[in-house]
Design a protein around this motif. Structure first.
Motif, mmCIF file in Angstrom:
data_model
loop_
_atom_site.group_PDB
_atom_site.id
_atom_site.type_symbol
_atom_site.label_atom_id
_atom_site.label_comp_id
_atom_site.label_asym_id
_atom_site.label_seq_id
_atom_site.Cartn_x
_atom_site.Cartn_y
_atom_site.Cartn_z
ATOM 1 N N HIS A 35 -40.654 -24.098 -73.125
ATOM 2 C CA HIS A 35 -40.810 -22.833 -73.844
ATOM 3 C C HIS A 35 -42.272 -22.398 -73.882
ATOM 4 O O HIS A 35 -43.159 -23.197 -74.134
ATOM 5 N N ARG A 36 -42.471 -21.105 -73.643
ATOM 6 C CA ARG A 36 -43.806 -20.487 -73.729
ATOM 7 C C ARG A 36 -43.694 -19.293 -74.654
ATOM 8 O O ARG A 36 -42.793 -18.478 -74.516
ATOM 9 N N ASP A 38 -44.239 -15.603 -76.240
ATOM 10 C CA ASP A 38 -44.360 -14.315 -75.581
ATOM 11 C C ASP A 38 -45.741 -13.741 -75.846
ATOM 12 O O ASP A 38 -46.002 -13.182 -76.903
ATOM 13 N N GLY A 40 -46.993 -11.366 -74.068
ATOM 14 C CA GLY A 40 -47.017 -9.990 -73.606
ATOM 15 C C GLY A 40 -47.395 -9.844 -72.142
ATOM 16 O O GLY A 40 -47.634 -8.740 -71.670
ATOM 17 N N TYR A 58 -50.422 -18.293 -65.588
ATOM 18 C CA TYR A 58 -50.242 -16.911 -65.985
ATOM 19 C C TYR A 58 -50.494 -15.950 -64.841
ATOM 20 O O TYR A 58 -51.193 -16.238 -63.893
#
Length: 160
Positions: A35-36, A38, A40, A58
């Motif tokens: 899990h990362r 959010d 944006g 990223y």
């Protein structure tokens, strides 16, 4: 003493190809997508086993340089080293998926290393403890011996 560095928390890697980069860490190295939050913008967190995510990837806006492109390679950072088990399986995966590689045996120690670049050109040093590998010290073909400062490996092209 009141302050001390206790370990490496994570390495953040910018990429032009999030899918290929996630596949490298999950399929080639067998790490786990976790899990990362959010933030944006696109990205992924990758963990070693059940540990904390040590590779942060990223893409998108924040990954772009002033010229509007994502940098390639490691620049001043030469490589990232991960401790890993399973020399034979690891090398088999790297070869099967078509990644260029080099290897070395650390002189006077039981450390064995495989060097390979991820899809963003970040060199990974995969470090094995020869004492727990249950195999003889690997014989490294002369054309595959890693030499510091000698570049190898063109970027892996995405399969069409």
């Amino acid at each position: 003493k009141s302050m001390e560095v206790t370990g490496l928390f994570h390495v953040a890697i910018k990429t032009n190809d999030l899918d290929a980069t996630v596949k490298f860490y999950t399929e080639v190295l067998g790490m786990k997508l976790v899990h990362r939050p959010d933030f944006g913008f696109p990205g992924a967190w990758i963990a070693a086993g059940d540990s904390i995510p040590i590779i942060h990837i990223y893409a998108g806006g924040p990954a772009l340089g002033a010229d509007g492109k994502t940098p390639y390679g490691t620049s001043a950072l030469d490589h990232v080293s991960l401790t890993i088990k399973g020399w034979d399986e690891c090398l088999e995966r790297i070869k099967k998926l078509g990644y260029d590689w080099r290897a070395a045996i650390v002189p006077g120690m039981s450390l064995w290393q495989i060097f390979v670049h991820d899809p963003s050109g970040v060199m990974m040093e995969l470090t094995f403890d020869g004492k727990v590998e249950n195999r003889p010290t690997p014989e490294i073909p002369p054309d595959r011996v890693y030499m510091a400062g000698v570049p190898f490996g063109a970027p892996k092209k995405k399969a069409a």
